[in-house]
Design a protein around this motif. Sequence first.
Motif, PDB file in Angstrom:
ATOM      1  N   SER A  52       0.812  -1.216   0.000  1.00 50.24           N
ATOM      2  CA  SER A  52       0.000   0.000   0.000  1.00 50.24           C
ATOM      3  C   SER A  52       0.844   1.264   0.000  1.00 50.24           C
ATOM      4  O   SER A  52       0.317   2.382  -0.118  1.00 50.24           O
ATOM      5  CB  SER A  52      -0.971   0.016   1.193  1.00 50.24           C
ATOM      6  N   VAL A  56       0.824   5.859  -1.105  1.00 53.69           N
ATOM      7  CA  VAL A  56       1.585   6.989  -0.559  1.00 53.69           C
ATOM      8  C   VAL A  56       2.323   7.708  -1.679  1.00 53.69           C
ATOM      9  O   VAL A  56       2.257   8.935  -1.820  1.00 53.69           O
ATOM     10  CB  VAL A  56       2.588   6.506   0.501  1.00 53.69           C
ATOM     11  N   GLU A 145       2.270  12.253   3.476  1.00 50.10           N
ATOM     12  CA  GLU A 145       1.424  11.108   3.161  1.00 50.10           C
ATOM     13  C   GLU A 145       1.939   9.821   3.809  1.00 50.10           C
ATOM     14  O   GLU A 145       1.153   8.925   4.124  1.00 50.10           O
ATOM     15  CB  GLU A 145       1.300  10.934   1.640  1.00 50.10           C
ATOM     16  N   TRP A 149      -0.298   7.457   6.094  1.00 45.33           N
ATOM     17  CA  TRP A 149      -0.345   6.009   5.868  1.00 45.33           C
ATOM     18  C   TRP A 149      -0.181   5.250   7.178  1.00 45.33           C
ATOM     19  O   TRP A 149      -0.890   4.268   7.430  1.00 45.33           O
ATOM     20  CB  TRP A 149       0.761   5.653   4.884  1.00 45.33           C
ATOM     21  N   LEU A 153      -4.680   4.519   7.232  1.00 50.49           N
ATOM     22  CA  LEU A 153      -4.656   4.017   5.858  1.00 50.49           C
ATOM     23  C   LEU A 153      -5.990   4.210   5.137  1.00 50.49           C
ATOM     24  O   LEU A 153      -5.995   4.585   3.959  1.00 50.49           O
ATOM     25  CB  LEU A 153      -4.244   2.542   5.836  1.00 50.49           C
ATOM     26  N   LEU A 156      -6.087   7.668   3.732  1.00 51.82           N
ATOM     27  CA  LEU A 156      -5.166   7.783   2.604  1.00 51.82           C
ATOM     28  C   LEU A 156      -5.765   7.153   1.352  1.00 51.82           C
ATOM     29  O   LEU A 156      -5.718   7.739   0.266  1.00 51.82           O
ATOM     30  CB  LEU A 156      -3.839   7.107   2.940  1.00 51.82           C
TER      31      LEU A 156
END
Length: 214
Positions: A52, A56, A145, A149, A153, A156
């Motif tokens: 993930s 970001v 970011e 994160w 999450l 984001l």
Amino acid sequence: MADPAAGDGDWLIAKVQTEGRGRQGRTWVSPAGNFYGSTMIRLRDSDPPAPSLALVAGLALIRAVEVAAPATGLMLKWPNDLLLGSGKLAGILLERGGDRVVAGFGVNLASAPDLPDRASAALSSIALVSPEAFAPLLAAAFARELQRWREDLPALTGLWLESAHPVGTSLSVHSGPGELVSGTFDGLDGSGALRLRLESGEVRVIHAADVTLG
């Protein structure tokens, strides 16, 4: 990989690249005047799933470009492209080694190289931005970011989706030689993988692939 002493917030910026790489070993054409930079993330036990981090990188990239040259037509395309109109403006490459992930960025600030398989775009069609001016914008956006994160999450992911092709967009997914699947974008799962809704209604989770809009 990066210097073993490097940590979060450290960047390596190159004015020229002679062996730039994209996904799946593709050559990244690197004319002078564009931005080429990499940063490293040291993973923590409490961090979300490492894949993930692509969210970001993408969100930081579009936020930095928005500050450098406010423009319409900017859009994130899963998994790692930033489009300006229909052309590829920038790409991201994530590579992991142990507890470290290197995020590399290539941004067409000055010129857009001819690509054999897709349209390209340069930010100079809107504003002239130097690599030296762009670097601190991207570094600041990435730090912000990355912190988001680690703390939230889902928030984001929501922000990434707001800047990406909408849910319901038709996609062609190339997951390997001769492997082509078509469907519509159905959002992301918890690791940042793409959810592809097939015509049958089945939802297939795609972790790595080349994606074409339409």
